[in-house]
Structures are given as C-alpha cells and as structure tokens.
Motif scaffolding. Structure first.
Motif, mmCIF file in Angstrom:
data_model
loop_
_atom_site.group_PDB
_atom_site.id
_atom_site.type_symbol
_atom_site.label_atom_id
_atom_site.label_comp_id
_atom_site.label_asym_id
_atom_site.label_seq_id
_atom_site.Cartn_x
_atom_site.Cartn_y
_atom_site.Cartn_z
ATOM 1 N N ILE A 99 48.512 47.006 34.389
ATOM 2 C CA ILE A 99 47.983 47.401 35.700
ATOM 3 C C ILE A 99 48.340 46.350 36.753
ATOM 4 O O ILE A 99 48.781 46.682 37.860
ATOM 5 N N ALA A 100 48.136 45.083 36.412
ATOM 6 C CA ALA A 100 48.401 44.018 37.385
ATOM 7 C C ALA A 100 49.879 43.966 37.770
ATOM 8 O O ALA A 100 50.220 43.875 38.954
ATOM 9 N N THR A 101 50.754 44.019 36.788
ATOM 10 C CA THR A 101 52.182 43.929 37.092
ATOM 11 C C THR A 101 52.687 45.162 37.830
ATOM 12 O O THR A 101 53.545 45.055 38.714
ATOM 13 N N SER A 102 52.163 46.342 37.481
ATOM 14 C CA SER A 102 52.604 47.552 38.169
ATOM 15 C C SER A 102 52.139 47.561 39.623
ATOM 16 O O SER A 102 52.888 47.962 40.524
ATOM 17 N N MET A 103 50.906 47.097 39.883
ATOM 18 C CA MET A 103 50.418 47.065 41.265
ATOM 19 C C MET A 103 51.056 45.937 42.067
ATOM 20 O O MET A 103 51.069 45.979 43.295
ATOM 21 N N ALA A 153 40.470 30.318 41.638
ATOM 22 C CA ALA A 153 41.395 31.422 41.817
ATOM 23 C C ALA A 153 42.061 31.265 43.175
ATOM 24 O O ALA A 153 41.598 30.533 44.040
ATOM 25 N N THR A 154 43.157 31.978 43.352
ATOM 26 C CA THR A 154 43.773 31.996 44.668
ATOM 27 C C THR A 154 42.860 32.755 45.628
ATOM 28 O O THR A 154 41.966 33.496 45.217
ATOM 29 N N ALA A 155 43.098 32.556 46.912
ATOM 30 C CA ALA A 155 42.249 33.203 47.912
ATOM 31 C C ALA A 155 42.323 34.722 47.793
ATOM 32 O O ALA A 155 41.308 35.417 47.939
ATOM 33 N N LEU A 156 43.510 35.247 47.499
ATOM 34 C CA LEU A 156 43.652 36.701 47.377
ATOM 35 C C LEU A 156 42.947 37.213 46.127
ATOM 36 O O LEU A 156 42.329 38.292 46.150
ATOM 37 N N ALA A 157 43.011 36.458 45.032
ATOM 38 C CA ALA A 157 42.315 36.866 43.814
ATOM 39 C C ALA A 157 40.805 36.854 44.021
ATOM 40 O O ALA A 157 40.084 37.749 43.548
ATOM 41 N N ALA A 158 40.300 35.848 44.718
ATOM 42 C CA ALA A 158 38.866 35.796 45.007
ATOM 43 C C ALA A 158 38.449 36.964 45.893
ATOM 44 O O ALA A 158 37.383 37.565 45.690
ATOM 45 N N LEU A 159 39.280 37.302 46.864
ATOM 46 C CA LEU A 159 38.980 38.450 47.730
ATOM 47 C C LEU A 159 38.958 39.744 46.934
ATOM 48 O O LEU A 159 38.068 40.595 47.119
ATOM 49 N N LEU A 160 39.917 39.921 46.040
ATOM 50 C CA LEU A 160 39.946 41.127 45.208
ATOM 51 C C LEU A 160 38.725 41.198 44.297
ATOM 52 O O LEU A 160 38.169 42.282 44.075
ATOM 53 N N SER A 161 38.301 40.071 43.755
ATOM 54 C CA SER A 161 37.129 40.051 42.882
ATOM 55 C C SER A 161 35.872 40.467 43.634
ATOM 56 O O SER A 161 35.074 41.279 43.158
ATOM 57 N N THR A 171 47.929 48.108 50.967
ATOM 58 C CA THR A 171 47.722 48.616 49.603
ATOM 59 C C THR A 171 46.340 48.340 49.036
ATOM 60 O O THR A 171 45.999 48.870 47.977
ATOM 61 N N LEU A 172 45.533 47.501 49.707
ATOM 62 C CA LEU A 172 44.233 47.122 49.153
ATOM 63 C C LEU A 172 43.326 48.313 48.848
ATOM 64 O O LEU A 172 42.735 48.374 47.759
ATOM 65 N N PRO A 173 43.161 49.292 49.753
ATOM 66 C CA PRO A 173 42.297 50.436 49.404
ATOM 67 C C PRO A 173 42.771 51.190 48.170
ATOM 68 O O PRO A 173 41.962 51.569 47.315
ATOM 69 N N ALA A 174 44.086 51.408 48.059
ATOM 70 C CA ALA A 174 44.606 52.129 46.895
ATOM 71 C C ALA A 174 44.431 51.325 45.616
ATOM 72 O O ALA A 174 44.135 51.886 44.556
ATOM 73 N N VAL A 175 44.599 49.998 45.706
ATOM 74 C CA VAL A 175 44.429 49.139 44.532
ATOM 75 C C VAL A 175 42.993 49.199 44.019
ATOM 76 O O VAL A 175 42.744 49.381 42.823
ATOM 77 N N LEU A 176 42.031 49.066 44.919
ATOM 78 C CA LEU A 176 40.624 49.104 44.510
ATOM 79 C C LEU A 176 40.244 50.484 43.981
ATOM 80 O O LEU A 176 39.508 50.592 42.990
ATOM 81 N N ASP A 177 40.731 51.525 44.629
ATOM 82 C CA ASP A 177 40.427 52.883 44.159
ATOM 83 C C ASP A 177 40.987 53.116 42.762
ATOM 84 O O ASP A 177 40.304 53.680 41.892
ATOM 85 N N HIS A 178 42.221 52.682 42.537
ATOM 86 C CA HIS A 178 42.819 52.853 41.210
ATOM 87 C C HIS A 178 42.058 52.052 40.163
ATOM 88 O O HIS A 178 41.837 52.520 39.044
ATOM 89 N N MET A 179 41.621 50.848 40.526
ATOM 90 C CA MET A 179 40.890 50.013 39.570
ATOM 91 C C MET A 179 39.553 50.638 39.205
ATOM 92 O O MET A 179 39.141 50.622 38.035
ATOM 93 N N ALA A 233 39.646 41.910 35.133
ATOM 94 C CA ALA A 233 40.502 40.719 35.196
ATOM 95 C C ALA A 233 41.908 41.051 35.670
ATOM 96 O O ALA A 233 42.648 40.142 36.075
ATOM 97 N N ALA A 234 42.287 42.337 35.633
ATOM 98 C CA ALA A 234 43.592 42.729 36.162
ATOM 99 C C ALA A 234 43.709 42.383 37.640
ATOM 100 O O ALA A 234 44.787 42.016 38.116
ATOM 101 N N LEU A 235 42.600 42.477 38.378
ATOM 102 C CA LEU A 235 42.628 42.110 39.794
ATOM 103 C C LEU A 235 42.816 40.613 39.973
ATOM 104 O O LEU A 235 43.460 40.160 40.931
ATOM 105 N N HIS A 236 42.230 39.826 39.075
ATOM 106 C CA HIS A 236 42.422 38.373 39.124
ATOM 107 C C HIS A 236 43.899 38.033 38.918
ATOM 108 O O HIS A 236 44.460 37.193 39.645
ATOM 109 N N LEU A 237 44.524 38.673 37.949
ATOM 110 C CA LEU A 237 45.948 38.442 37.696
ATOM 111 C C LEU A 237 46.792 38.956 38.846
ATOM 112 O O LEU A 237 47.777 38.311 39.241
ATOM 113 N N LEU A 238 46.419 40.106 39.406
ATOM 114 C CA LEU A 238 47.159 40.644 40.549
ATOM 115 C C LEU A 238 47.112 39.681 41.726
ATOM 116 O O LEU A 238 48.135 39.438 42.383
ATOM 117 N N GLY A 239 45.930 39.132 42.010
ATOM 118 C CA GLY A 239 45.825 38.175 43.106
ATOM 119 C C GLY A 239 46.682 36.943 42.876
ATOM 120 O O GLY A 239 47.281 36.404 43.818
#
Length: 253
Positions: free
Chosen positions: A182-186, A123-131, A232-240, A94-100
C-alpha cells in the motif's frame, strides 16, 4: 439464592471478567485511536476495563477452568488473540508512516522530524501529519465502532480456548506485506515526479554547467512533493480507511 453461594458466584464473575479483559483490554491497548502512545496507560487500561464490563453479559465465554495452569493458559491465549487484533490494525495504519517516510525522502523533507502520534519513535513531518489525519478519520467515520464490533464478533471466529498460531502468524505476515504494498503503491506519483525532475535537472546541468543545481532542485522537489501531497491526501486517507474497514469486517464476519 443461597447466601453461601455468593462468594462462588462473585469469584466466577471475576474469572470471566479476567478472561474477557485478556482479549478486549489487550486489543484496546493496541488498536489505532485507542492505543496511541500519547494516551496515558491508565486511561487505556480503564477504557479497556469499562468496555470489557460493558460487553461481558453478551460475550460467549466458557466456564473458567478450576486448574490454575489451565486458567493461565486460557488467559494467555485470549491475550494473544487481542494482540493479533490490535497489532493487525496497527500494521495496516503503519503503511501511512512508511508512506510519509517515502514522500519525505523523495521531496527533500526527510530531515524535518516531528513527534509521531502512532509510533513511539520519531517520524518525518509528513508521516506525523498522516498519522494524525488517520486517527481523526477513524473517529470522524465511526470506524472505532467497527473496531469494537470486530472484537465482539471475533469470538465467533476465534472462540476462547482456541489459538491457531499458524494462521495468525500467516495473517500478520500478509498484513505486513500488504502495508508495504500500500505504501509503495501510493508513493508511486512522488517517485515518478522525483525521477523526472532529477533527470530534467541533470540534463539542464549538462547544458548549463554553471547552474547551481542543488539550489534549484531542492525548492522544486519540495514544491512538487507538497503539491502532489495536498492533492492526493484525501484519496490516500479514504483508501486507508477502506482497507482497514475491509480487514475489520473480514475479521468480524
């Protein structure tokens, strides 16, 4: 084998399967990738049942109690542990949902809604993409194997019949706080860029009062937000995935 004992043996196996399904099946219904809202409930239940029957011979299950009340309490405790495992992983994702949501807010895309793959609400389009990207990464990196291993090895940490409610509640609270962290830091790069651009546009408006700040700011914020998002998307997904795997490994150690 005495044929007269067959009904008792079958009844014992059914009870053991019910105890195992209470934990394994409940976890499968909630785990990311397995328990998405878009998957029909019958498919999820069938998957949990198949996985339960596959793991049943190696699960360290106790002899089912004869009393109905004790058996019901055992089923409830196992279901609570399954909810803990599935909800814990779900809270981290859910951190990705909040990040989006944060990125959409600071980049001017908060009104672009899309169906979410990991949540029943919009969700926002970016949150849906991250999910969607997170679910794809789970299966691409074989993290779903680690989820099944965590369920199997959880019997060593949380044996049947034991329900440490206080420790589980504390762990869920820590996971929730960790997801927000995690969401706020990213989202920090997006917040910094938004503040800098808005300050620059504010100064430009003071120098040139006739400039249409909104028509200049909106495209600039969207372009800057999407550019940083792509970088930053590859690094975000890798960290998650690392965070989720670390929690699953800690659960299965």
């Amino acid at each position: 084998m005495d044929p007269s004992l067959a009904p008792e043996i079958v009844n014992s196996w059914i009870q053991l399967a019910a105890v195992a399904f209470a934990r394994v099946g409940t976890a499968i219904l909630l785990l990311p990738g397995f328990g998405e809202a878009q998957i029909p409930p019958r498919i999820r239940i069938a998957l949990g049942l198949v996985l339960t029957l596959s793991l049943l011979p190696i699960l360290p299950l106790p002899e089912p109690p004869q009393q109905v009340t004790a058996f019901a309490l055992l089923i409830g405790a196992e279901a609570a542990i399954g909810i803990f495992i599935g909800a814990g992983a779900r809270i981290l994702i859910a951190a990705l949902h909040l990040l989006g949501a944060l990125v959409g807010m600071v980049s001017g895309l908060s009104n672009a809604f899309a169906p979410s793959q990991a949540n029943t609400e919009g969700a926002t389009a970016l949150a849906a993409l991250l999910s969607v990207a997170a679910i794809a990464m789970i299966f691409a990196t074989d993290l779903h194997h680690l989820m099944i291993s965590a369920i199997l090895r959880s019997y060593a940490i949380l044996p049947p019949g034991r329900l440490p409610v206080g420790d589980m509640t504390d762990q869920i609270a820590r996971l929730g706080a960790g997801a927000f962290h995690i969401a706020t830091s990213m989202a920090t790069p997006f917040l910094v860029i938004a503040v800098v651009l808005n300050l620059a546009l504010g100064l430009a408006n003071r120098i040139m009062p006739t400039m249409q700040v909104f028509f200049v700011a909106a495209p600039g914020l969207i372009l800057a937000g999407l550019t940083i998002f792509v970088i930053t998307l590859p690094a975000v997904l890798d960290h998650m995935m690392v965070v989720l795997s670390d929690w699953l490994l800690a659960l299965s150690m």
